[in-house]
Design a protein around this motif. Structure first.
Motif, PDB file in Angstrom:
ATOM      1  N   ILE A 298       1.864 -43.768   0.528  1.00 39.73           N
ATOM      2  CA  ILE A 298       1.166 -42.537  -0.428  1.00 39.73           C
ATOM      3  C   ILE A 298       2.456 -41.635  -0.643  1.00 39.73           C
ATOM      4  N   ALA A 299       2.462 -41.184  -1.828  1.00 38.48           N
ATOM      5  CA  ALA A 299       3.208 -40.090  -2.061  1.00 38.48           C
ATOM      6  C   ALA A 299       2.262 -38.941  -2.430  1.00 38.48           C
ATOM      7  N   VAL A 300       2.248 -37.617  -2.032  1.00 35.12           N
ATOM      8  CA  VAL A 300       1.427 -36.719  -2.009  1.00 35.12           C
ATOM      9  C   VAL A 300       1.977 -35.605  -3.143  1.00 35.12           C
ATOM     10  N   LYS A 301       1.011 -35.561  -4.189  1.00 34.00           N
ATOM     11  CA  LYS A 301       1.302 -34.669  -5.040  1.00 34.00           C
ATOM     12  C   LYS A 301       0.707 -33.036  -4.975  1.00 34.00           C
ATOM     13  N   LYS A 302      -0.165 -33.078  -4.056  1.00 35.27           N
ATOM     14  CA  LYS A 302      -0.841 -31.626  -3.878  1.00 35.27           C
ATOM     15  C   LYS A 302      -0.086 -30.822  -2.938  1.00 35.27           C
TER      16      LYS A 302
END
Length: 69
Positions: A23-27
């Protein structure tokens, strides 16, 4: 939000006996100062993501992989 391709996003690799998920987190969770609340927000967002994926055509297509076995 800035162009995501230009950002260095935090990543996490989750693994169970059945699934490996990267998972790459944008938030930007740094806006939530309380660690417990930040974790709750992330978990809620993760659950929402899974619920949204469940409703997509991609989730059915993904499961069709097993049709040929």
């Amino acid at each position: 939000m800035e162009d995501v391709d230009k950002l260095l996003l935090p990543e996490i690799n989750l693994e169970t006996d059945d699934i490996i998920m990267n998972i790459a987190v944008k938030k930007d969770y740094s806006l939530i100062k309380d660690l417990t609340e930040r974790k709750k927000e992330f978990i809620n967002d993760l659950k929402s993501f899974i619920d949204e994926f469940d409703e997509t055509e991609e989730s059915l297509e993904f499961m069709k992989y097993y049709d040929d076995f």
